[in-house]
Write a protein that holds these residues in place. Sequence first.
Motif, mmCIF file in Angstrom:
data_model
loop_
_atom_site.group_PDB
_atom_site.id
_atom_site.type_symbol
_atom_site.label_atom_id
_atom_site.label_comp_id
_atom_site.label_asym_id
_atom_site.label_seq_id
_atom_site.Cartn_x
_atom_site.Cartn_y
_atom_site.Cartn_z
ATOM 1 N N GLY A 1 15.910 48.238 17.026
ATOM 2 C CA GLY A 1 16.726 47.086 17.081
ATOM 3 C C GLY A 1 18.215 47.079 17.297
ATOM 4 O O GLY A 1 18.870 46.432 17.809
ATOM 5 N N VAL A 2 18.778 47.938 16.515
ATOM 6 C CA VAL A 2 20.193 48.364 16.725
ATOM 7 C C VAL A 2 20.465 48.872 18.179
ATOM 8 O O VAL A 2 21.617 48.369 18.493
ATOM 9 C CB VAL A 2 20.722 49.590 15.707
ATOM 10 C CG1 VAL A 2 22.025 49.987 15.917
ATOM 11 C CG2 VAL A 2 20.287 49.092 14.350
ATOM 12 N N GLY A 3 19.545 49.450 18.800
ATOM 13 C CA GLY A 3 20.052 50.004 20.227
ATOM 14 C C GLY A 3 19.995 48.795 21.196
ATOM 15 O O GLY A 3 20.551 48.572 21.860
ATOM 16 N N LEU A 4 19.065 48.047 20.901
ATOM 17 C CA LEU A 4 19.021 46.753 21.611
ATOM 18 C C LEU A 4 20.170 45.667 21.304
ATOM 19 O O LEU A 4 20.839 45.140 22.397
ATOM 20 C CB LEU A 4 17.611 45.853 21.316
ATOM 21 C CG LEU A 4 16.285 46.604 22.019
ATOM 22 C CD1 LEU A 4 15.445 45.875 21.465
ATOM 23 C CD2 LEU A 4 16.577 46.619 23.447
ATOM 24 N N GLU A 5 20.510 45.800 20.035
ATOM 25 C CA GLU A 5 21.775 44.869 19.923
ATOM 26 C C GLU A 5 22.917 45.477 20.514
ATOM 27 O O GLU A 5 23.686 44.566 21.115
ATOM 28 C CB GLU A 5 21.851 44.837 18.331
ATOM 29 C CG GLU A 5 22.829 43.955 17.636
ATOM 30 C CD GLU A 5 22.502 42.541 17.361
ATOM 31 O OE1 GLU A 5 23.247 41.678 16.925
ATOM 32 O OE2 GLU A 5 21.172 42.331 17.556
ATOM 33 N N VAL A 6 23.223 46.602 20.214
ATOM 34 C CA VAL A 6 24.403 47.511 20.871
ATOM 35 C C VAL A 6 24.589 47.100 22.334
ATOM 36 O O VAL A 6 25.308 46.755 22.901
ATOM 37 C CB VAL A 6 24.617 48.766 20.459
ATOM 38 C CG1 VAL A 6 25.485 49.621 21.163
ATOM 39 C CG2 VAL A 6 24.742 49.101 18.932
ATOM 40 N N GLY A 7 23.098 47.248 22.965
ATOM 41 C CA GLY A 7 22.902 47.295 24.456
ATOM 42 C C GLY A 7 23.517 46.032 24.755
ATOM 43 O O GLY A 7 24.035 45.707 25.923
ATOM 44 N N GLY A 8 22.960 44.897 24.046
ATOM 45 C CA GLY A 8 23.247 43.630 24.628
ATOM 46 C C GLY A 8 24.738 42.959 24.591
ATOM 47 O O GLY A 8 25.053 42.385 25.360
ATOM 48 N N LEU A 9 25.294 43.587 23.336
ATOM 49 C CA LEU A 9 26.707 43.158 23.228
ATOM 50 C C LEU A 9 27.502 43.853 24.423
ATOM 51 O O LEU A 9 28.356 43.261 24.723
ATOM 52 C CB LEU A 9 27.131 43.674 21.796
ATOM 53 C CG LEU A 9 26.542 42.761 20.587
ATOM 54 C CD1 LEU A 9 26.945 43.288 19.224
ATOM 55 C CD2 LEU A 9 27.222 41.379 20.656
ATOM 56 N N ALA A 10 27.250 45.228 24.597
ATOM 57 C CA ALA A 10 27.871 46.201 25.573
ATOM 58 C C ALA A 10 27.836 45.315 27.218
ATOM 59 O O ALA A 10 28.691 45.169 27.635
ATOM 60 C CB ALA A 10 27.575 47.368 25.604
ATOM 61 N N TRP A 11 26.634 44.964 27.134
ATOM 62 C CA TRP A 11 26.323 44.508 28.599
ATOM 63 C C TRP A 11 27.169 42.907 28.723
ATOM 64 O O TRP A 11 27.726 42.811 29.763
ATOM 65 C CB TRP A 11 24.817 44.172 28.698
ATOM 66 C CG TRP A 11 24.540 43.744 30.130
ATOM 67 C CD1 TRP A 11 23.981 42.419 30.406
ATOM 68 C CD2 TRP A 11 24.627 44.305 31.225
ATOM 69 N NE1 TRP A 11 23.720 42.270 31.845
ATOM 70 C CE2 TRP A 11 24.133 43.511 32.378
ATOM 71 C CE3 TRP A 11 25.121 45.533 31.645
ATOM 72 C CZ2 TRP A 11 24.306 43.918 33.747
ATOM 73 C CZ3 TRP A 11 25.179 45.908 33.142
ATOM 74 C CH2 TRP A 11 24.635 45.048 33.979
ATOM 75 N N SER A 12 26.801 42.052 27.548
ATOM 76 C CA SER A 12 27.684 40.826 27.785
ATOM 77 C C SER A 12 29.281 40.958 27.824
ATOM 78 O O SER A 12 29.737 40.358 28.637
ATOM 79 C CB SER A 12 27.257 40.183 26.365
ATOM 80 O OG SER A 12 27.793 40.556 25.388
ATOM 81 N N ALA A 13 29.740 41.934 27.164
ATOM 82 C CA ALA A 13 31.279 42.360 27.172
ATOM 83 C C ALA A 13 31.179 42.917 28.450
ATOM 84 O O ALA A 13 32.663 42.446 29.155
ATOM 85 C CB ALA A 13 31.650 43.406 26.162
ATOM 86 N N ARG A 14 30.731 43.606 29.092
ATOM 87 C CA ARG A 14 30.916 44.211 30.517
ATOM 88 C C ARG A 14 30.865 42.786 31.189
ATOM 89 O O ARG A 14 31.759 42.726 32.343
ATOM 90 C CB ARG A 14 30.017 45.242 30.835
ATOM 91 C CG ARG A 14 30.120 45.670 32.189
ATOM 92 C CD ARG A 14 29.020 46.613 32.648
ATOM 93 N NE ARG A 14 29.385 47.238 34.012
ATOM 94 C CZ ARG A 14 28.559 48.203 34.739
ATOM 95 N NH1 ARG A 14 27.502 48.686 33.871
ATOM 96 N NH2 ARG A 14 28.875 48.587 35.741
ATOM 97 N N LEU A 15 29.994 42.061 31.457
ATOM 98 C CA LEU A 15 30.169 40.994 32.361
ATOM 99 C C LEU A 15 31.068 39.914 32.099
ATOM 100 O O LEU A 15 31.860 39.586 33.208
ATOM 101 C CB LEU A 15 28.761 40.070 32.222
ATOM 102 C CG LEU A 15 27.406 40.677 32.484
ATOM 103 C CD1 LEU A 15 26.220 39.880 31.905
ATOM 104 C CD2 LEU A 15 27.297 41.028 33.801
ATOM 105 N N VAL A 16 31.701 39.794 30.923
ATOM 106 C CA VAL A 16 32.888 39.098 30.633
ATOM 107 C C VAL A 16 34.006 39.616 31.332
ATOM 108 O O VAL A 16 34.878 39.093 31.903
ATOM 109 C CB VAL A 16 32.831 38.789 29.138
ATOM 110 C CG1 VAL A 16 34.438 38.037 28.959
ATOM 111 C CG2 VAL A 16 32.045 37.856 28.650
ATOM 112 N N ARG A 17 34.212 41.097 31.382
ATOM 113 C CA ARG A 17 35.295 41.899 31.762
ATOM 114 C C ARG A 17 35.305 41.538 33.184
ATOM 115 O O ARG A 17 36.352 41.436 33.910
ATOM 116 C CB ARG A 17 35.298 43.156 31.095
ATOM 117 C CG ARG A 17 35.730 43.405 29.766
ATOM 118 C CD ARG A 17 36.161 44.891 29.735
ATOM 119 N NE ARG A 17 35.003 45.833 30.014
ATOM 120 C CZ ARG A 17 33.980 46.233 29.146
ATOM 121 N NH1 ARG A 17 34.216 45.916 27.864
ATOM 122 N NH2 ARG A 17 32.985 46.737 29.296
#
Length: 264
Positions: free
Chosen positions: A244-260
């Motif tokens: 769960g923590v891995g998926l949470e971190v991966g989702g946040l990192a992916w969404s931040a990359r899309l925004v950047r």
Amino acid sequence: MSGGLLLLAAALLAWPGPAALRRERRRPATRWADAGARLLAAVPLPAAAAAAAAAVAGLASTPLVAVLAGGCAALAARAGLRRRAGVRQEAGLAALVEALAALAAELRSGRSLDEATRTAVAACADDGSGRALARAVRAPEDGAGRPPDADELGCALARVAAAARLSARTGCSLAAVVGAVEDDLRARARQRLELHSATAGAQASAALLAGLPVLGLLMGGGVGADPWRVLTTTATGQVLLVAGVGLEVGGLAWSARLVRRAVR
């Protein structure tokens, strides 16, 4: 006897006062404080945040939770540093735009290049951007080759340096090229502002979705299910916690990359 009395009188006159004695007593503590401040400044913020979070989580829960808390704290600190660097770059670009406007206005009014550069540097709110602009105008040959990984501020200064070189070689108007760079930077700033406004909803949605698992844990604890004990004390729960923590971190990192990528 008279010599001894003279030496005693000289010693009494040279004896430090109460204020000097207090400063001397405080000096070792000041040295230790300065050494501690230098040591803290030398430690990277992600490492310090990871160590602090791991220590607190290790005292309050299991070693697995301490490791996960340390990793999440380090990633959060890195994200904060990246955000702070972005804010500093935006401030530097805004100050450079105002300095370029002052430089172009001074050149159009007939001022010499040195006088116009001094006025532009004085009008720049960011000291670093002002010094970089002065170097780009007065010594344009130093930045002849722009590195491929230069940020937007570096690209703008490289264009100013190229304009200064072109003006020095051909005698063309430097004010027109500086004004064009200023207009381009203003247009880019407006575009970034519009993109930030357009992606604000997506960022808020990502933050809301990231907080739902924590809300679920709180609701489970409120009804007496105690999901935290299951996640930290059982083998299946620990596997699920790590996933769960891995998926949470991966989702946040992916969404931040899309925004950047959208804001660029």
